[in-house]
Design a protein around this motif. Structure first.
Motif, PDB file in Angstrom:
ATOM      1  N   LEU A  17      33.219  58.817  72.898  1.00 43.81           N
ATOM      2  CA  LEU A  17      32.031  58.881  72.041  1.00 43.81           C
ATOM      3  C   LEU A  17      31.901  57.641  71.164  1.00 43.81           C
ATOM      4  O   LEU A  17      30.814  57.377  70.630  1.00 43.81           O
ATOM      5  CB  LEU A  17      32.089  60.127  71.158  1.00 43.81           C
ATOM      6  CG  LEU A  17      31.970  61.472  71.877  1.00 43.81           C
ATOM      7  CD1 LEU A  17      32.236  62.611  70.906  1.00 43.81           C
ATOM      8  CD2 LEU A  17      30.587  61.624  72.495  1.00 43.81           C
ATOM      9  N   SER A  18      32.986  56.885  71.017  1.00 46.28           N
ATOM     10  CA  SER A  18      32.994  55.745  70.108  1.00 46.28           C
ATOM     11  C   SER A  18      32.809  54.404  70.807  1.00 46.28           C
ATOM     12  O   SER A  18      32.825  53.364  70.151  1.00 46.28           O
ATOM     13  CB  SER A  18      34.324  55.717  69.328  1.00 46.28           C
ATOM     14  OG  SER A  18      34.527  56.921  68.628  1.00 46.28           O
ATOM     15  N   LEU A  19      32.632  54.418  72.113  1.00 49.12           N
ATOM     16  CA  LEU A  19      32.613  53.158  72.858  1.00 49.12           C
ATOM     17  C   LEU A  19      31.445  52.261  72.492  1.00 49.12           C
ATOM     18  O   LEU A  19      31.508  51.057  72.690  1.00 49.12           O
ATOM     19  CB  LEU A  19      32.601  53.441  74.367  1.00 49.12           C
ATOM     20  CG  LEU A  19      33.907  54.001  74.948  1.00 49.12           C
ATOM     21  CD1 LEU A  19      33.741  54.286  76.422  1.00 49.12           C
ATOM     22  CD2 LEU A  19      35.041  53.018  74.716  1.00 49.12           C
ATOM     23  N   GLY A  20      30.353  52.814  71.979  1.00 48.76           N
ATOM     24  CA  GLY A  20      29.199  51.992  71.635  1.00 48.76           C
ATOM     25  C   GLY A  20      29.294  51.337  70.283  1.00 48.76           C
ATOM     26  O   GLY A  20      28.383  50.599  69.896  1.00 48.76           O
ATOM     27  N   GLY A  21      30.363  51.571  69.536  1.00 54.78           N
ATOM     28  CA  GLY A  21      30.480  51.021  68.195  1.00 54.78           C
ATOM     29  C   GLY A  21      31.066  49.626  68.177  1.00 54.78           C
ATOM     30  O   GLY A  21      31.839  49.245  69.052  1.00 54.78           O
ATOM     31  N   ARG A  22      30.731  48.875  67.159  1.00 54.48           N
ATOM     32  CA  ARG A  22      31.232  47.507  67.011  1.00 54.48           C
ATOM     33  C   ARG A  22      32.583  47.515  66.300  1.00 54.48           C
ATOM     34  O   ARG A  22      32.727  47.007  65.184  1.00 54.48           O
ATOM     35  CB  ARG A  22      30.223  46.651  66.241  1.00 54.48           C
ATOM     36  CG  ARG A  22      28.933  46.407  66.994  1.00 54.48           C
ATOM     37  CD  ARG A  22      27.942  45.644  66.132  1.00 54.48           C
ATOM     38  NE  ARG A  22      26.728  45.331  66.869  1.00 54.48           N
ATOM     39  CZ  ARG A  22      26.529  44.219  67.563  1.00 54.48           C
ATOM     40  NH1 ARG A  22      27.475  43.305  67.596  1.00 54.48           N
ATOM     41  NH2 ARG A  22      25.398  44.008  68.198  1.00 54.48           N
ATOM     42  N   THR A  23      33.566  48.127  66.899  1.00 52.41           N
ATOM     43  CA  THR A  23      34.904  48.169  66.336  1.00 52.41           C
ATOM     44  C   THR A  23      35.901  48.415  67.452  1.00 52.41           C
ATOM     45  O   THR A  23      35.574  49.069  68.451  1.00 52.41           O
ATOM     46  CB  THR A  23      35.027  49.288  65.273  1.00 52.41           C
ATOM     47  OG1 THR A  23      36.385  49.335  64.809  1.00 52.41           O
ATOM     48  CG2 THR A  23      34.658  50.653  65.847  1.00 52.41           C
ATOM     49  N   ASP A  24      37.097  47.865  67.283  1.00 52.04           N
ATOM     50  CA  ASP A  24      38.169  48.149  68.244  1.00 52.04           C
ATOM     51  C   ASP A  24      39.141  49.179  67.685  1.00 52.04           C
ATOM     52  O   ASP A  24      40.175  49.453  68.280  1.00 52.04           O
ATOM     53  CB  ASP A  24      38.906  46.865  68.628  1.00 52.04           C
ATOM     54  CG  ASP A  24      39.539  46.166  67.433  1.00 52.04           C
ATOM     55  OD1 ASP A  24      39.311  46.628  66.287  1.00 52.04           O
ATOM     56  OD2 ASP A  24      40.239  45.158  67.630  1.00 52.04           O
ATOM     57  N   ARG A  25      38.814  49.760  66.521  1.00 52.59           N
ATOM     58  CA  ARG A  25      39.637  50.820  65.929  1.00 52.59           C
ATOM     59  C   ARG A  25      38.731  51.963  65.482  1.00 52.59           C
ATOM     60  O   ARG A  25      38.469  52.159  64.300  1.00 52.59           O
ATOM     61  CB  ARG A  25      40.449  50.279  64.748  1.00 52.59           C
ATOM     62  CG  ARG A  25      41.467  49.217  65.136  1.00 52.59           C
ATOM     63  CD  ARG A  25      42.355  48.879  63.954  1.00 52.59           C
ATOM     64  NE  ARG A  25      41.584  48.338  62.842  1.00 52.59           N
ATOM     65  CZ  ARG A  25      42.005  48.329  61.582  1.00 52.59           C
ATOM     66  NH1 ARG A  25      43.182  48.846  61.278  1.00 52.59           N
ATOM     67  NH2 ARG A  25      41.252  47.815  60.631  1.00 52.59           N
ATOM     68  N   PRO A  26      38.228  52.742  66.435  1.00 53.22           N
ATOM     69  CA  PRO A  26      37.223  53.757  66.118  1.00 53.22           C
ATOM     70  C   PRO A  26      37.783  55.099  65.687  1.00 53.22           C
ATOM     71  O   PRO A  26      37.028  56.000  65.342  1.00 53.22           O
ATOM     72  CB  PRO A  26      36.479  53.904  67.444  1.00 53.22           C
ATOM     73  CG  PRO A  26      37.538  53.684  68.482  1.00 53.22           C
ATOM     74  CD  PRO A  26      38.470  52.654  67.905  1.00 53.22           C
ATOM     75  N   ILE A  27      39.116  55.263  65.718  1.00 52.21           N
ATOM     76  CA  ILE A  27      39.731  56.569  65.465  1.00 52.21           C
ATOM     77  C   ILE A  27      40.414  56.553  64.096  1.00 52.21           C
ATOM     78  O   ILE A  27      41.176  55.632  63.779  1.00 52.21           O
ATOM     79  CB  ILE A  27      40.752  56.915  66.564  1.00 52.21           C
ATOM     80  CG1 ILE A  27      40.079  56.893  67.941  1.00 52.21           C
ATOM     81  CG2 ILE A  27      41.385  58.267  66.291  1.00 52.21           C
ATOM     82  CD1 ILE A  27      38.935  57.863  68.088  1.00 52.21           C
ATOM     83  N   TYR A  28      40.166  57.588  63.301  1.00 50.08           N
ATOM     84  CA  TYR A  28      40.719  57.693  61.945  1.00 50.08           C
ATOM     85  C   TYR A  28      41.559  58.963  61.876  1.00 50.08           C
ATOM     86  O   TYR A  28      41.044  60.074  61.941  1.00 50.08           O
ATOM     87  CB  TYR A  28      39.565  57.750  60.943  1.00 50.08           C
ATOM     88  CG  TYR A  28      39.940  57.523  59.502  1.00 50.08           C
ATOM     89  CD1 TYR A  28      40.871  56.571  59.133  1.00 50.08           C
ATOM     90  CD2 TYR A  28      39.315  58.250  58.496  1.00 50.08           C
ATOM     91  CE1 TYR A  28      41.188  56.351  57.806  1.00 50.08           C
ATOM     92  CE2 TYR A  28      39.618  58.032  57.154  1.00 50.08           C
ATOM     93  CZ  TYR A  28      40.552  57.084  56.817  1.00 50.08           C
ATOM     94  OH  TYR A  28      40.857  56.874  55.488  1.00 50.08           O
ATOM     95  N   HIS A  29      42.868  58.800  61.748  1.00 56.83           N
ATOM     96  CA  HIS A  29      43.802  59.917  61.721  1.00 56.83           C
ATOM     97  C   HIS A  29      44.292  60.116  60.294  1.00 56.83           C
ATOM     98  O   HIS A  29      44.807  59.185  59.665  1.00 56.83           O
ATOM     99  CB  HIS A  29      44.982  59.628  62.653  1.00 56.83           C
ATOM    100  CG  HIS A  29      46.136  60.560  62.478  1.00 56.83           C
ATOM    101  ND1 HIS A  29      47.446  60.143  62.551  1.00 56.83           N
ATOM    102  CD2 HIS A  29      46.184  61.889  62.212  1.00 56.83           C
ATOM    103  CE1 HIS A  29      48.241  61.172  62.349  1.00 56.83           C
ATOM    104  NE2 HIS A  29      47.506  62.243  62.136  1.00 56.83           N
TER     105      HIS A  29
END
Length: 408
Positions: free
Chosen positions: A50-62
């Motif tokens: 779901l995060s592939l379209g974002g301008r970031t290589d760190r889309p996951i926040y744990h």
């Protein structure tokens, strides 16, 4: 309230294994939001997709949150914390998954969020530590727990008044935490993970680096003193790095400065470290895996993994021996580097070598607006589906499998 967070790519199964680790007395998978996969591993992979379209290589926040023992209503405090946290960061509509851990009579909760909105916008996490601390102070106040000391106490008090929470701000002032000595953590969460992974105690590494610094008068002497201790000095992305026995790099300015502050309370300025090392010609970290021909130092502290020979291959900013000239005081490389135009011929190769997910994100960003909107609508349709448990069927963790609800 104790909280911690780490932002990353979410690749592989390491995070899923961490969330489901069997050393806990009980692991309870919480109900996800906006996800349809039946298990944690699939849910994290879905968050990445779901995060592939974002301008970031760190889309996951744990994140994890752990109420203190003085808070009787553990579940209520956690629910209140997550509610305030989501409003603080604008995550109220973002998909997430997570687990509850129960261990040694304490219960805490982990959640994993996507930071990319359906539009492709990436959620801003600026000053996330201080903002999470503010949320924790509110929960402590509302649930009758004492205020936890924080080095951001004054900034938190100011932010609380700006938010209209003068009651919490006054309580914080009355607690005396604004005047208390600012606590300094021995290790950051990232440093703790690095220490666990490498097996090299960071305190020992700091002490060795400081001893090498104090017995040397120039850059060459510092490098020689490090090598006598089984360490090395290389050129990193942000300046010189000290390479430990496992091949892990530590920024020299930060390592020496933190070691001095812990030893006698006086921090060695980063500018002083850069000045002493100016003019040194260092190999780039990563050549021969960050290791020198140092088997003679195998018995010294931090040198368990040292070995190998000199690196080879010239490239952008390197001489024929593979060395990279250290930055001059004005920030420029003495040889090569961006100011010299080096490395441009390799740009296409670097683009082609990017991971497939990075290339897909780039293609998604180049799609016309209508295509992006269609993708967002398709994802929303999947999220909106209702899922029900399949009777008598479980996954490898013993959790019930689910399937889309059939509408009659």
């Amino acid at each position: 309230m104790i909280s911690g967070a780490m932002r990353g790519q979410g690749e592989g199964d390491a995070l899923a294994r961490h969330l489901m680790k069997p050393e806990n007395d009980e692991v309870l998978v919480i109900r996800p939001r906006g996800l349809g996969s039946p298990d944690i591993r699939g849910q994290i992979q879905e968050l990445r997709a779901l995060s592939l379209g974002g301008r970031t290589d760190r889309p996951i926040y744990h994140l994890h949150v752990d109420p203190e023992d003085l808070i009787v209503d553990n579940a209520g405090a956690r629910a209140r914390w997550w509610s305030l946290f989501e409003r603080e960061f604008g995550l109220t509509a973002q998909p997430y998954c997570g687990v509850e851990h129960y261990k040694k009579d304490r219960r805490h909760e982990h959640r994993v969020y996507s930071l990319v909105r359906p539009s492709g916008q990436v959620i801003d996490l600026a000053h996330d530590f201080a903002r999470r601390e503010k949320v924790s102070r509110i929960v402590e106040y509302e649930f009758g727990a004492p205020a936890v000391r924080s080095k951001h106490a004054r900034a938190i008090e100011k932010a609380l008044r700006a938010d209209g929470r003068d009651d919490v701000a006054d309580w914080l002032v009355a607690s005396g935490t604004l005047e208390a000595e600012r606590p300094v953590a021995r290790l950051s969460p990232q440093e703790r993970l690095i220490q666990e992974r490498t097996g090299v105690p960071l305190d020992d590494l700091r002490a060795a680096a400081l001893a090498a610094w104090r017995e040397s008068a120039d850059g060459a002497g510092f490098l020689a003193a490090l090598r006598r201790r089984g360490l090395d000095l290389r050129e990193g992305r942000s300046g010189p790095v000290v390479v430990d026995g496992s091949g892990t790099a530590h920024l020299a300015t930060r390592l020496v400065g933190a070691a001095a502050r812990r030893a006698d309370g006086t921090r060695i300025p980063a500018a002083a470290v850069r000045e002493r090392l100016a003019g040194l010609t260092l190999k780039a970290h990563g050549d021969d895996h960050g290791r020198q021909a140092g088997r003679a130092h195998a018995g010294s502290p931090g040198a368990q993994a040292l070995g190998g020979g000199a690196g080879h291959g010239a490239g952008a900013g390197r001489d024929a021996g593979g060395a990279v000239a250290h930055r001059d005081p004005d920030g420029a490389h003495a040889v090569g580097g961006r100011r010299g135009g080096g490395g441009v011929e390799h740009a296409l190769d670097r683009l082609v070598a990017r991971p497939a997910t990075a290339r897909l994100r780039a293609r998604l960003r180049m799609l016309p607006p209508g295509r992006n909107a269609a993708l967002a609508e398709a994802l929303d349709a999947v999220r909106a589906r209702r899922w029900i448990a399949v009777p008598g069927q479980t996954d490898m963790w013993g959790l019930p499998l689910v399937e889309p609800e059939r509408r009659v």
